[in-house]
Design an enzyme around this catalytic site. Structure first.
Site, mmCIF file in Angstrom:
data_model
loop_
_atom_site.group_PDB
_atom_site.id
_atom_site.type_symbol
_atom_site.label_atom_id
_atom_site.label_comp_id
_atom_site.label_asym_id
_atom_site.label_seq_id
_atom_site.Cartn_x
_atom_site.Cartn_y
_atom_site.Cartn_z
ATOM 1 N N LEU A 76 -24.992 -40.521 39.218
ATOM 2 C CA LEU A 76 -26.134 -40.977 38.307
ATOM 3 C C LEU A 76 -26.568 -39.960 37.199
ATOM 4 O O LEU A 76 -27.523 -40.393 36.365
ATOM 5 C CB LEU A 76 -27.435 -41.364 39.186
ATOM 6 C CG LEU A 76 -27.221 -42.183 40.534
ATOM 7 C CD1 LEU A 76 -28.258 -42.268 41.225
ATOM 8 C CD2 LEU A 76 -26.414 -43.544 40.085
ATOM 9 N N CYS A 77 -25.627 -39.146 36.949
ATOM 10 C CA CYS A 77 -26.090 -38.068 36.011
ATOM 11 C C CYS A 77 -25.330 -38.557 34.585
ATOM 12 O O CYS A 77 -24.140 -39.025 34.662
ATOM 13 C CB CYS A 77 -25.289 -36.788 36.532
ATOM 14 S SG CYS A 77 -26.050 -35.299 35.427
ATOM 15 N N MET A 112 -28.844 -30.262 35.559
ATOM 16 C CA MET A 112 -27.813 -30.284 36.675
ATOM 17 C C MET A 112 -26.474 -29.733 36.212
ATOM 18 O O MET A 112 -25.764 -29.049 37.045
ATOM 19 C CB MET A 112 -27.381 -31.892 36.942
ATOM 20 C CG MET A 112 -28.543 -32.707 37.211
ATOM 21 S SD MET A 112 -29.377 -31.844 39.011
ATOM 22 C CE MET A 112 -27.980 -31.704 39.986
ATOM 23 N N GLU A 113 -26.237 -29.590 34.921
ATOM 24 C CA GLU A 113 -25.102 -28.792 34.339
ATOM 25 C C GLU A 113 -25.329 -27.299 35.064
ATOM 26 O O GLU A 113 -24.316 -26.749 35.080
ATOM 27 C CB GLU A 113 -24.849 -28.931 32.936
ATOM 28 C CG GLU A 113 -24.424 -30.216 32.395
ATOM 29 C CD GLU A 113 -25.341 -31.437 32.633
ATOM 30 O OE1 GLU A 113 -26.715 -31.435 33.060
ATOM 31 O OE2 GLU A 113 -25.002 -32.509 32.452
ATOM 32 N N ASP A 127 -14.346 -19.031 47.971
ATOM 33 C CA ASP A 127 -12.770 -19.203 48.116
ATOM 34 C C ASP A 127 -12.195 -17.824 48.161
ATOM 35 O O ASP A 127 -11.232 -17.670 48.937
ATOM 36 C CB ASP A 127 -12.509 -20.163 46.953
ATOM 37 C CG ASP A 127 -11.009 -20.363 46.964
ATOM 38 O OD1 ASP A 127 -10.387 -20.788 48.387
ATOM 39 O OD2 ASP A 127 -10.031 -20.425 45.903
#
Lengths: 158, 158, 158, 158, 158, 158
Positions: A76-77, A112-113, A127
């Protein structure tokens, strides 16, 4: 506090809310998180004996690239024209602090970024260390500060 | 513990390590994290008054889709044919526990896929609550268990 | 030499050719190219005064990530489970030699993945130097060697 | 010439530089490269006997689509609202010249978009001819001209 | 007919179902749809006067590329190693019939890949004709036949 | 009606047409389609017995996310800063009507974004029902209305 989530309509349906009436202005966000591992693993990441070792660079670059994928990952961004991204990694004893600062000239904020940059950088560290520390933990991923937009500056109490 | 990171060569250069000699076998991973917000915000997410509200479904679906983007986000991560993904969200008082289980029949494990599913689901919750709680925190993202592969089962001490 | 391109059918229509009858075997490819700029720009990329400078690492990581995007970029190219990728950058006087080696256990070769890794690494160098040398040139991008598959080993005459 | 790369900070860390203070203006770039193969292979690509053969169209369309993926492929490159893309392929004796022109109304230039269009078109030609000419070479990929922005027009000396 | 959707668990939560116990076998699917426009617009698409016009090639290539994006677009769909894709466009009076055939050697079928190829090819036609026929319609997108897998061959009654 | 397709140049070559001279203005589009299946399958999708079942939410979210991928799927389509997306699913007897509304402040319209949202939502429904109804059909995907831009409002005759 609002009595409902803006991302849901009155029936509770998800939507990408309309930002068309908001002005395109300069907005910034700073987010932070921490990868918690062991002191020995942090030494491997920093690679003092290998002056050009790529481990931290890999996470930094993944975080920057991740910021650009935000609207692709989060349903929804809104897509935003990102003006700048920096990802700062600060290794210390058993921990790497990850900080991302993102800015835009857009109709909605870049919280959000910045959070996505932190988590993708953190996952990339995960990782690289998972063979030596499967128990590593990405923690305390949160917004530190944002500026711009209708609500102006917000800063986390510290 | 190895004395170096397998993702770096002897000169410290990043590489995608060769998994070609490993057999393609069943491997599973379970990861977990928590979105910490307020009890009131969790009530909005759960939306008791709106039986079909999409908030948790949005995060669940974003997490499942995120698992499939893992090798696209994390530079040195191998692409894997994912067999299954489930994302479980357990809201409680002020917190949403996020758990993702991923399995593959592949040459390397799916730890990163499970961790990516947890973080993308968490970021999606963050996106939905950020207008009502800019201070929400995604925390304790870690591997809980993995099975399959040369090293067999690993379980986090609890 | 075949009298037609396998990627076109008898009417000249593009298609992704059927590799289903081919066995999934180990295949490798090595590709190479060169970024030609000035000696001064190569010194900036190598950044001798900055022991952990990210310039070459950025290109290396972009090349590795680029290899994984190959079938997304090239319309008629098959998606393949990549086993390994290395990208080697060798700066010398006014030139950076870029070499990428990719392997798979798949039904078709990884020539395109190796060539894509070289070009994406090269474009990333271009991006970093374009402000100081807009005339930089990516040149001689070609396959050096491939092994595996029905036709076995092929090596460029040198 | 600057004494450092703008994509690195004072410590040599990669970053996406801030273009927020630059005006959004019309900018164009023209890039060029060449696929070098044999005269016979060029005849297959042109497919004179097949008036609607797709080979060159496939490369042209891949190049246009590739321009839109630029900021996704190149880690420190800004996403830009592309206004126009054309890819021109000029087959001649043993060579296909590839030219891409891209324009934007944005805060930074589209050199990388034009260069990416050329290389993705070139890689797509490579993919189609590799079974008949594994030795094909993509060469001389370079910027020809750019206009707009603070520095105005730049043209390659020829 | 099953009494529930396999993509939902007993509580109705979406999941990517586990295909790990299914054998990797050859599977094919054929899907079909139609773009309905006017006879004049079909003449523009076919471009009789322009023997190498790219309109149909653009849709064909977009459909092939779209098949490879299927698991990226459809949240609960498994990534599959696609062996072959063909997209066939048959223009006739006011209509373009779109047919896509996809095959894999995988653990689940390629129905969605074939349907995605048809719809992306159809949307690409739509994009090209929308300035001359905003009322164009993509219709009757459906599976025609599938083979392979536990349930063997299925054919639409016609 | 124009005598040619704007997406092709005078020689019939595909191009992304130049929208740089058009003003960035508010534009909206509404598209619609229908998934035709059986009444029993629609009951499974609606899941009356499972108040929080995710089936329709999954299609809605996939449609919203799909709108953001439009320029990535359709080769000649411009990337646009999407302001808002809603996807509305109306199940009735044997059919689910899918409606998507998209708006932008951009230099070209969002018809393709609305049509892509409808088709991706439809494909996602198809994916969920294909095990119980392989014959389900996505049909009548078309533009209903658009506003903004040089040509102003267009409405389908009904």
């Amino acid at each position: 506090m609002p009595s409902s989530l803006t991302h849901l309509d009155d029936d509770g349906r998800a939507r990408m809310i309309d930002v068309g009436a908001k002005p395109a202005t300069r907005r910034e966000a700073l987010a932070r998180g921490r990868m918690v591992t062991t002191a020995e693993v942090v030494r491997l990441l920093v690679a003092d004996g290998l002056p050009k070792a790529d481990a931290l660079a890999t996470a930094r670059i993944a975080g920057i690239a991740g910021a650009k994928r935000t609207s692709d990952l989060i349903p929804l961004c809104h897509p935003l024209p990102i003006d700048a991204v920096t990802v700062d990694l600060r290794p210390s004893d058993g921990t790497v602090v990850i900080e991302a600062r993102v800015s835009t000239t857009g109709r909605t904020g870049v919280e959000m970024e910045a959070l996505t940059a932190v988590t993708v950088a953190g996952l990339t560290l995960h990782d690289m260390v998972k063979a030596v520390d499967p128990g590593a933990t990405l923690t305390d991923v949160q917004l530190v500060e944002k500026t711009g937009g209708k609500h102006g500056r917000w800063t986390r109490d510290q």
